[in-house]
Design an enzyme around this catalytic site. Structure first.
Site, PDB file in Angstrom:
ATOM      1  CG  ASN A  44      -0.410  -0.189   2.539  1.00 49.08           C
ATOM      2  OD1 ASN A  44       0.510  -0.981   2.730  1.00 49.08           O
ATOM      3  ND2 ASN A  44      -0.939   0.508   3.517  1.00 49.08           N
ATOM      4  CB  CYS A  55      -5.206  -1.347  -1.676  1.00 48.58           C
ATOM      5  SG  CYS A  55      -6.534  -0.453  -0.861  1.00 48.58           S
ATOM      6  CD  GLU A  57      -5.146  -6.035  -1.250  1.00 43.23           C
ATOM      7  OE1 GLU A  57      -5.636  -6.600  -0.267  1.00 43.23           O
ATOM      8  OE2 GLU A  57      -4.835  -4.820  -1.234  1.00 43.23           O
ATOM      9  CB  CYS A  89     -10.709  -2.835   0.681  1.00 45.05           C
ATOM     10  SG  CYS A  89     -10.072  -2.126  -0.861  1.00 45.05           S
TER      11      CYS A  89
END
Length: 135
Positions: A44, A55, A57, A89
């Site tokens: 992140n 983020c 990912e 998320c």
């Protein structure tokens, strides 16, 4: 644990250590496994304008796409929470879904333990590129 999963978990933990999170103090790391067995990591990256934070990912996906990868088989995600498994998320789940729904998702604790799930389980009834075909 297979050697590839072990490597994926280790890489996501290493990526977590690179996180830039001066505001939340919540480092997250991710490691994507591509269809051709490459591992691409992300962490992140926060911003003083909080909405511009990215983020782990999504950082991993963006790096992978920039490196020419479009097919993925797994992702491992970790943060510093020790007593429970934490998933991506909602925004990250949707971004991951752009590249398929049948991947393995490894929710990883700092001690290296993990829980395996799938993107379909994390985002049921997802909106996907297929919904835009033949509309």
């Amino acid at each position: 644990m297979t050697d590839k999963i072990k490597e994926l978990v280790l890489k996501c933990q290493q990526a977590r250590s690179m996180a830039y999170c001066p505001y939340s103090k919540f480092p997250v790391g991710a490691a994507l496994l591509t269809a051709d067995d490459a591992i691409v990591t992300g962490c992140n990256v926060e911003n003083a304008s909080f909405g511009l934070t990215v983020c782990a990912e999504r950082t991993a996906i963006q790096r992978a796409v920039a490196e020419g990868h479009r097919k993925f088989t797994a992702i491992a995600v970790t943060c510093d929470i020790k007593d429970s498994f934490v998933g991506p998320c909602g925004a990250c789940r949707q971004v991951l879904m752009e590249f398929g729904s049948e991947w393995a998702v490894y929710l990883t604790k700092p001690d290296g333990s993990y829980k395996e799930t799938t993107l379909n389980e994390l985002l049921p009834y997802a909106f996907s590129p297929a919904h835009l075909e033949n509309k």
